[in-house]
Write an enzyme that holds these catalytic residues in place. Structure first.
Site, PDB file in Angstrom:
ATOM      1  N   TYR A  22      71.351   7.817 107.766  1.00  0.00           N
ATOM      2  CA  TYR A  22      71.751   6.405 107.861  1.00  0.00           C
ATOM      3  C   TYR A  22      72.804   6.181 106.771  1.00  0.00           C
ATOM      4  CZ  TYR A  22      67.502   5.506 110.622  1.00  0.00           C
ATOM      5  OH  TYR A  22      66.524   5.506 111.598  1.00  0.00           O
TER       6      TYR A  22
ATOM      7  N   TYR B  94      58.636   3.022 107.944  1.00  0.00           N
ATOM      8  CA  TYR B  94      59.388   3.852 108.887  1.00  0.00           C
ATOM      9  C   TYR B  94      58.453   4.685 109.765  1.00  0.00           C
ATOM     10  CZ  TYR B  94      63.422   6.395 110.691  1.00  0.00           C
ATOM     11  OH  TYR B  94      64.413   6.897 111.529  1.00  0.00           O
TER      12      TYR B  94
ATOM     13  N   PRO C 158      68.209  -2.112 116.331  1.00  0.00           N
ATOM     14  CA  PRO C 158      67.784  -0.711 116.433  1.00  0.00           C
ATOM     15  C   PRO C 158      67.716   0.032 115.100  1.00  0.00           C
ATOM     16  CG  PRO C 158      70.042  -0.947 117.150  1.00  0.00           C
ATOM     17  CD  PRO C 158      69.528  -2.330 116.923  1.00  0.00           C
TER      18      PRO C 158
ATOM     19  N   LYS D 150      62.482   0.534 115.929  1.00  0.00           N
ATOM     20  CA  LYS D 150      61.162  -0.085 116.106  1.00  0.00           C
ATOM     21  C   LYS D 150      60.929  -0.676 117.502  1.00  0.00           C
ATOM     22  CE  LYS D 150      59.702   0.858 112.065  1.00  0.00           C
ATOM     23  NZ  LYS D 150      58.819   2.029 112.001  1.00  0.00           N
TER      24      LYS D 150
ATOM     25  N   HIS E 111      59.846  15.122 112.140  1.00  0.00           N
ATOM     26  CA  HIS E 111      60.694  14.833 110.967  1.00  0.00           C
ATOM     27  C   HIS E 111      59.810  14.265 109.860  1.00  0.00           C
ATOM     28  CE1 HIS E 111      65.043  14.667 112.681  1.00  0.00           C
ATOM     29  NE2 HIS E 111      64.359  15.674 113.192  1.00  0.00           N
TER      30      HIS E 111
HETATM   31  C1  PHB Z   1      68.561   7.247 118.143  1.00  0.00           C
HETATM   32  O1  PHB Z   1      68.384   8.468 118.003  1.00  0.00           O
HETATM   33  O2  PHB Z   1      69.039   6.722 119.170  1.00  0.00           O
HETATM   34  C2  PHB Z   1      68.148   6.329 117.003  1.00  0.00           C
HETATM   35  C3  PHB Z   1      67.472   6.878 115.910  1.00  0.00           C
HETATM   36  C4  PHB Z   1      67.109   6.048 114.848  1.00  0.00           C
HETATM   37  C5  PHB Z   1      67.421   4.701 114.895  1.00  0.00           C
HETATM   38  C6  PHB Z   1      68.100   4.155 115.999  1.00  0.00           C
HETATM   39  C7  PHB Z   1      68.469   4.974 117.058  1.00  0.00           C
HETATM   40  O3  PHB Z   1      67.069   3.902 113.845  1.00  0.00           O
END
Ligand code: PHB
Ligand code: APR
Length: 389
Positions: A200, A384, A292, A296, A72
């Site tokens: 997000y 990120y 989460p 990280k 990505h």
């Molecule tokens: C996930 O795919 O579980 C996931 C992806 C990004 C995040 C948190 C969880 O920031």
């Protein structure tokens, strides 16, 4: 029994460290409280920073992730009916790899099998003894029989609820914690992801995240009350709420299906200092926890593993303890920077109970600044994809 390094904890931190140490000719024994099946049954996040991908390559365990992972080079952020993209490669020379942490752990176990290294599963009563001496040992119980392993060093990779952190005397440890007043309700569904990149979303109903594991395995989250229970949520209720929190254009293309996993994760920031006591070194969740939001958790464990691996390799190859002596300060310097990013991103994207209208305005202003400012997006992208080790 005797070995060079006892690794307490057979999660990704302990397994990755064990694999790297093996490549350096350093013998390890892993002590894991649960069964392998239990460890591999855990559903965790799925975004790997460049540093972790590099360590898996260095450990020789990157074949499947390279074949099956998704590169990505950006992510989408939705708010106030709007959605914008942060392009990682516009601001950094890096991307991230979307590959389930469960698969990382599975690959590491397979690699440990291949090298014939010893892992004790379902051990009990692990106690780390004489860590502040030159002759530490670890006592534990296996199959009802008391055991002891003498070693040179102990790596505490046993997560937040392990014994390693508490082996460091309370008057030596300094702990820092923030518990967030909300949780994440997550589901896994065998449906095609709603988008080929993560989304997000900060909506006026709360946070949501659209993620994935593969072309027919999607991972979705919605912010919920910290006291909520997954059993309170039917699949239909989840899908209905998720649709309300993402842009209409995205909601219209959402493919829903039965959940194959549904759970609530609490959100916490936590750091313990120091990450070393004598010949005991803490790694990963044993020393720190992040919410989460920034994905990280494992990625910060990875930089701990890198620093400890380099320190142990230097010690055994050159008799030089400089890397080990620098470990705690070096690891913590990066830990605190990822704690900050995870804390910042969590506060930016969630609606805390009782949040004032002014605070909501501050979030919208920061999101607008992130949308419009290349410098703000460069800072986001660098954090990120992963700060350098
Ligand atoms: C996930 O795919 O579980 C996931 C992806 C990004 C995040 C948190 C969880 O920031
Ligand atoms: N003795 C032996 N093993 C233990 C003990 C103990 N007393 N206590 C806990 N364990 C084991 C757990 O069963 C678990 O398998 O230690 C392991 C710790 O693994 P994680 O909790 O996954 O922590 P870590 O390996 O540091 O992983 C860091 O990766 O799993 C993801 O996102 C997750 O943030 C986490 C990150």
């Amino acid at each position: 029994m005797r070995t060079q390094v006892v690794i307490v904890g057979g999660g990704p931190s302990g397994l990755l460290l064990g694999q790297l140490l093996h490549k350096a000719g350093i013998e390890t024994v892993v002590l894991e409280r649960k069964s392998r099946a239990y460890v591999l049954g855990r559903i965790r996040a799925g975004v790997l920073e460049r540093g972790l991908v590099g360590l898996m390559r260095e450990a020789g365990v990157d074949a499947r992730m390279t074949a099956e992972g998704y590169v990505h080079d950006g992510t989408l952020i939705a708010y106030d009916g709007d959605m914008f993209r942060v392009d990682f490669t516009k601001h950094t020379d890096a991307t991230v790899l979307v590959y389930g942490q469960t698969e990382v752990t599975r690959d590491l176990y397979a690699a440990r099998d291949d090298i014939g290294a010893k892992t004790h599963f379902e051990v009990e009563n692990v106690v780390i003894e004489d860590a502040d001496s030159d002759h530490p040992f670890v006592a534990f119980r296996e199959g009802g029989v008391d055991q002891r392993i003498d070693c040179d060093f102990v790596a505490g990779c046993d997560g937040f609820h392990g014994v390693s952190r508490k082996t460091i005397p309370a008057d030596v440890r300094r702990e820092y914690e923030k518990v967030y007043p909300f949780g994440w309700l997550g589901i896994l569904s065998e449906t095609p992801p709603v988008n080929d990149e993560l989304i997000y979303a900060n909506s006026d109903r709360g946070f949501a995240l659209c993620s994935m594991r593969n072309a027919n395995l999607s991972r979705y989250y919605i912010q919920c009350d910290a006291s909520d229970n997954a059993d309170n949520w039917s699949d239909e209720a989840f899908w209905t709420e998720l649709r309300k929190r993402i842009p209409a254009s995205v909601a219209d293309s959402l493919v829903t299906g039965p959940s194959i996993e549904k759970s609530i994760a609490p959100l916490r920031s936590f750091v313990t200092e120091p990450m070393r006591w004598g010949r005991l070194f803490l790694c990963g969740d044993a020393a720190h926890i992040v919410p989460p939001t920034g994905a990280k958790g494992l990625n910060t464990a990875a930089s701990d593993v890198h620093y400890l691996y380099q320190g142990l390799r230097q010690f055994y190859a050159e008799g030089d303890a400089a890397g080990l002596d620098a470990y705690s300060a070096q690891a913590l310097a990066r830990v605190w920077k990822t704690e900050r990013f995870s804390w910042w991103f969590s506060n930016l994207m969630h609606h805390a109970p009782g949040q004032s209208d002014f605070d909501k305005k501050m979030q919208l202003a920061e999101l607008a600044f992130l949308r419009d400012s290349p410098e703000a997006q460069a800072s986001f992208a660098l954090n990120y994809v992963g700060l350098p080790y």
